[in-house]
Design a protein around this motif. Structure first.
Motif, PDB file in Angstrom:
ATOM      1  N   GLU A  56      27.829  79.255  28.955  1.00 59.09           N
ATOM      2  CA  GLU A  56      29.144  78.915  28.390  1.00 59.09           C
ATOM      3  C   GLU A  56      29.555  79.950  27.343  1.00 59.09           C
ATOM      4  OE1 GLU A  56      28.074  74.171  28.718  1.00 59.09           O
ATOM      5  OE2 GLU A  56      27.386  75.403  27.049  1.00 59.09           O
ATOM      6  N   PRO A  57      30.285  80.983  27.749  1.00 61.71           N
ATOM      7  CA  PRO A  57      30.710  82.001  26.783  1.00 61.71           C
ATOM      8  C   PRO A  57      31.864  81.507  25.921  1.00 61.71           C
ATOM      9  CG  PRO A  57      30.691  82.841  29.053  1.00 61.71           C
ATOM     10  CD  PRO A  57      30.633  81.351  29.119  1.00 61.71           C
ATOM     11  N   GLY A  58      31.880  82.011  24.696  1.00 60.59           N
ATOM     12  CA  GLY A  58      33.050  81.858  23.847  1.00 60.59           C
ATOM     13  C   GLY A  58      34.055  82.954  24.179  1.00 60.59           C
ATOM     14  N   ALA A  59      34.718  83.462  23.165  1.00 57.88           N
ATOM     15  CA  ALA A  59      35.746  84.486  23.378  1.00 57.88           C
ATOM     16  C   ALA A  59      35.115  85.788  23.849  1.00 57.88           C
ATOM     17  CB  ALA A  59      36.517  84.718  22.082  1.00 57.88           C
ATOM     18  N   VAL A  60      35.564  86.250  25.008  1.00 59.20           N
ATOM     19  CA  VAL A  60      35.032  87.478  25.607  1.00 59.20           C
ATOM     20  C   VAL A  60      36.188  88.442  25.858  1.00 59.20           C
ATOM     21  CG1 VAL A  60      33.622  88.455  27.447  1.00 59.20           C
ATOM     22  CG2 VAL A  60      33.320  86.063  26.800  1.00 59.20           C
ATOM     23  N   ASP A  61      35.977  89.695  25.604  1.00 61.29           N
ATOM     24  CA  ASP A  61      37.004  90.708  25.816  1.00 61.29           C
ATOM     25  C   ASP A  61      36.994  91.133  27.285  1.00 61.29           C
ATOM     26  OD1 ASP A  61      38.948  92.608  25.478  1.00 61.29           O
ATOM     27  OD2 ASP A  61      37.659  94.066  24.469  1.00 61.29           O
ATOM     28  N   GLY A 113      42.261  85.871  15.940  1.00 62.61           N
ATOM     29  CA  GLY A 113      42.401  86.812  14.843  1.00 62.61           C
ATOM     30  C   GLY A 113      41.668  88.114  15.087  1.00 62.61           C
ATOM     31  N   SER A 114      40.990  88.570  14.062  1.00 60.75           N
ATOM     32  CA  SER A 114      40.338  89.882  14.119  1.00 60.75           C
ATOM     33  C   SER A 114      38.847  89.796  14.409  1.00 60.75           C
ATOM     34  CB  SER A 114      40.554  90.623  12.795  1.00 60.75           C
ATOM     35  OG  SER A 114      39.977  89.889  11.725  1.00 60.75           O
ATOM     36  N   ILE A 115      38.367  88.627  14.867  1.00 60.61           N
ATOM     37  CA  ILE A 115      36.928  88.524  15.120  1.00 60.61           C
ATOM     38  C   ILE A 115      36.512  89.486  16.233  1.00 60.61           C
ATOM     39  CG2 ILE A 115      36.966  86.077  14.461  1.00 60.61           C
ATOM     40  CD1 ILE A 115      36.386  85.426  17.430  1.00 60.61           C
ATOM     41  N   GLU A 116      35.280  89.936  16.151  1.00 62.74           N
ATOM     42  CA  GLU A 116      34.744  90.800  17.198  1.00 62.74           C
ATOM     43  C   GLU A 116      34.296  89.932  18.360  1.00 62.74           C
ATOM     44  OE1 GLU A 116      31.405  94.324  17.900  1.00 62.74           O
ATOM     45  OE2 GLU A 116      31.479  93.229  15.998  1.00 62.74           O
ATOM     46  N   ARG A 117      34.972  90.071  19.489  1.00 60.91           N
ATOM     47  CA  ARG A 117      34.674  89.235  20.651  1.00 60.91           C
ATOM     48  C   ARG A 117      33.418  89.705  21.364  1.00 60.91           C
ATOM     49  NH1 ARG A 117      40.307  87.424  23.294  1.00 60.91           N
ATOM     50  NH2 ARG A 117      41.586  87.509  21.407  1.00 60.91           N
ATOM     51  N   ASP A 143      27.385  91.436  27.124  1.00 62.84           N
ATOM     52  CA  ASP A 143      26.643  90.445  26.343  1.00 62.84           C
ATOM     53  C   ASP A 143      26.351  89.204  27.183  1.00 62.84           C
ATOM     54  OD1 ASP A 143      26.816  92.057  24.027  1.00 62.84           O
ATOM     55  OD2 ASP A 143      28.785  91.223  23.543  1.00 62.84           O
ATOM     56  N   VAL A 144      27.344  88.755  27.923  1.00 61.92           N
ATOM     57  CA  VAL A 144      27.162  87.577  28.772  1.00 61.92           C
ATOM     58  C   VAL A 144      26.259  87.916  29.953  1.00 61.92           C
ATOM     59  CG1 VAL A 144      28.324  85.763  30.075  1.00 61.92           C
ATOM     60  CG2 VAL A 144      29.446  86.764  28.070  1.00 61.92           C
ATOM     61  N   PRO A 163      30.792  84.565  19.998  1.00 62.36           N
ATOM     62  CA  PRO A 163      30.814  85.649  19.010  1.00 62.36           C
ATOM     63  C   PRO A 163      30.341  85.089  17.659  1.00 62.36           C
ATOM     64  CG  PRO A 163      32.889  85.567  20.214  1.00 62.36           C
ATOM     65  CD  PRO A 163      32.134  84.329  20.587  1.00 62.36           C
ATOM     66  N   THR A 164      29.680  85.907  16.897  1.00 66.34           N
ATOM     67  CA  THR A 164      29.132  85.442  15.627  1.00 66.34           C
ATOM     68  C   THR A 164      30.194  84.804  14.746  1.00 66.34           C
ATOM     69  OG1 THR A 164      27.447  87.161  15.700  1.00 66.34           O
ATOM     70  CG2 THR A 164      27.905  86.191  13.545  1.00 66.34           C
TER      71      THR A 164
END
Length: 256
Positions: free
Chosen positions: A194-199, A219-223, A228-229, A252-253
């Motif tokens: 279950e991934p969160g926000a992924v670019d 926002g500006s979080i690093e996706r 990574d997935v 993402p952290t």
């Protein structure tokens, strides 16, 4: 393709949605672990590019153009994989569609397409693959096989503006857990990631307004990146036979 190890040497994997994003990255990771990989998606040109890259690095691939919304195409993809690559040890159900927005403004055609791809297509692919996975677990050198279903944070927490998408991803989680219980005794492991926000390109199915709303939301979080997935999926399927990772949530952290 960076060499990793030979944990999957002699095995065959099928990855849906392999033309971009998480699917393409997963194909690279599995190939690096030594698996032959069937690349399945609608965009054959993208698959051919990925296939050429993996083959040049020493991999073995099979390109299959298919739309996961159509059961006949799904079943043919599985059968071609087994016929041309010889077996099936790992199935990664990654193909997905995300169309967001208020329920009242949605079209039922959009909802149906998401259900057809995200849930029904995943179930149909799994159904076609199960006999071959069971055979691999019974007869293969590793004596284990894997189904990895890519869900989402939206399969754990419902969000306004995502009603149909969440419904499909909750369905993937429920299907995965029930199937895990059915197949555990045969050493066919079923995992859900279950991934969160992924670019990735997934958001591009939406209107510019929805894409802008997603940008504001995160926002500006690093996706997460697709790799990574994919590395998470690689971890799941390379565990020893007695270890099953049933569910993994990867955010993402900075994502809360």
């Amino acid at each position: 393709m960076d060499a990793v190890d030979a944990a999957l040497e002699g095995t065959v994997a099928l990855v849906t949605g392999a033309s971009s994003g998480i699917g393409a990255a997963t194909a690279e990771v599995l190939a690096a672990h030594g698996a032959a990989v069937a690349l399945v998606a609608r965009r054959a040109d993208r698959l051919e590019e990925l296939s050429a890259r993996l083959n040049a690095a020493g991999g073995t691939t099979l390109v299959i153009a298919a739309d996961m919304a159509y059961e006949a195409q799904v079943r043919e993809a599985v059968e071609r994989t087994v016929t041309e690559l010889g077996r099936l040890d790992t199935l990664v159900n990654n193909a997905g569609l995300m169309i967001l927005g208020p329920a009242a403004a949605a079209t039922t055609d959009e909802w149906r397409r998401m259900v057809d791809i995200n849930l029904t297509g995943l179930m149909n692919t799994t159904h076609a693959a199960l006999p071959h996975l069971a055979a691999a677990a019974a007869e293969g050198s590793r004596r284990v096989a894997d189904v990895v279903n890519v869900s989402s944070v939206a399969g754990r927490v419902a969000f306004a503006g995502s009603s149909a998408y969440c419904a499909t991803k909750y369905g993937v989680v429920a299907f995965s857990e029930a199937l895990r219980q059915e197949t555990a005794g045969r050493h066919v492991r079923v995992s859900v990631v279950e991934p969160g926000a992924v670019d990735t390109e997934l958001r591009e199915h939406n209107s510019p307004e929805v894409q802008e709303a997603l940008t504001r939301r995160f926002g500006s979080i690093e996706r997460l990146r697709a790799r990574d997935v994919a590395d998470t999926i690689g971890y799941v399927v390379t565990r020893p036979r007695h270890v099953a990772v049933a569910e993994l949530l990867v955010r993402p952290t900075e994502q809360v």
